[in-house]
Design a protein around this motif. Structure first.
Motif, PDB file in Angstrom:
ATOM      1  N   LEU A   3      12.840  98.046  18.090  1.00  0.00           N
ATOM      2  CA  LEU A   3      13.078  97.151  16.957  1.00  0.00           C
ATOM      3  C   LEU A   3      13.968  97.791  15.898  1.00  0.00           C
ATOM      4  O   LEU A   3      14.774  97.103  15.268  1.00  0.00           O
ATOM      5  CB  LEU A   3      11.754  96.692  16.358  1.00  0.00           C
ATOM      6  CG  LEU A   3      10.951  95.761  17.274  1.00  0.00           C
ATOM      7  CD1 LEU A   3       9.526  95.621  16.773  1.00  0.00           C
ATOM      8  CD2 LEU A   3      11.631  94.413  17.405  1.00  0.00           C
TER       9      LEU A   3
ATOM     10  N   LEU B 140      14.582  87.774  19.071  1.00  0.00           N
ATOM     11  CA  LEU B 140      13.204  87.846  18.596  1.00  0.00           C
ATOM     12  C   LEU B 140      12.804  86.427  18.225  1.00  0.00           C
ATOM     13  O   LEU B 140      13.627  85.658  17.729  1.00  0.00           O
ATOM     14  CB  LEU B 140      13.092  88.757  17.365  1.00  0.00           C
ATOM     15  CG  LEU B 140      13.622  90.182  17.520  1.00  0.00           C
ATOM     16  CD1 LEU B 140      13.540  90.915  16.179  1.00  0.00           C
ATOM     17  CD2 LEU B 140      12.880  90.931  18.607  1.00  0.00           C
TER      18      LEU B 140
ATOM     19  N   VAL C 120       9.295  89.532  21.708  1.00  0.00           N
ATOM     20  CA  VAL C 120      10.513  90.304  21.929  1.00  0.00           C
ATOM     21  C   VAL C 120      11.071  89.788  23.252  1.00  0.00           C
ATOM     22  O   VAL C 120      10.461  89.964  24.304  1.00  0.00           O
ATOM     23  CB  VAL C 120      10.224  91.818  21.967  1.00  0.00           C
ATOM     24  CG1 VAL C 120      11.517  92.592  22.179  1.00  0.00           C
ATOM     25  CG2 VAL C 120       9.518  92.257  20.685  1.00  0.00           C
TER      26      VAL C 120
END
Length: 181
Positions: A11, A114, A129
């Motif tokens: 991320l 996302l 995700v």
């Protein structure tokens, strides 16, 4: 490295493009910072999930599952499990299990998008995700216990059967394919 550490790393490096995706990226990282159990279904505040859109770029089609509980056409995906070492591995495991197709390969470049969405109890909120995976030529799908049906849809038919999150995932996947990344 733990799955939690991998998620933070993925991320942190993710560049999904655009302010909405950047906002989600920051929200996911804040969620993980506040909830060390934020990878797992047991986290009542919501949790990360991993999914993969299975595509056949040569034929211009996508494999969707008619989800048994939600009764919606969706990409393959779900909860992370203790044996998962990375988000990518979790997405690939889910796609393989739910499609019945061996030999799927994730598109390079990490997650495609996302997406945060509410889910009926007991899960409440998924911080998904989303990856994309290509099927090998001649791949044959097999319905899993989690699905009522599996079906290949031409790209231009997806908007007519799936919700906006799947359409956005397909659009982003097609951009990634066009860029060759």
């Amino acid at each position: 490295m733990s799955l939690y550490d991998d998620a933070v790393s993925v991320l942190t490096a993710h560049d999904g493009g655009g302010p909405q995706q950047e906002g989600l990226r920051r929200d996911y990282l804040e969620h993980l910072a506040a909830h060390r159990d934020g990878m797992w279904k047991a986290c009542g505040a919501g949790h990360l999930t991993a999914s993969a859109l299975v595509i056949d770029p040569e034929r211009g089609r996508v494999l969707l599952t008619l989800h048994r509980k939600l009764r919606m056409w969706l990409q393959m995906g779900g909860h992370c499990e203790p044996g998962d070492t990375t988000l990518a591995a979790a997405a690939l495991r889910e796609a393989t299990e739910e499609s019945g197709i061996a030999g799927l390969a994730l598109l390079p470049g990490g997650p495609v998008r996302l997406d945060r969405h509410p889910i009926p109890a007991p899960c409440h909120r998924h911080l998904d995700v989303q990856y994309a995976a290509t099927a090998t030529a001649g791949a044959v799908e097999q319905i899993s216990e989690e699905s009522l049906d599996l079906r290949w849809f031409p790209y231009d038919e997806v908007a007519g059967v799936a919700d906006a999150s799947v359409v956005r995932l397909l659009e982003s996947t097609r951009v990634r394919l066009a860029l060759g990344a």
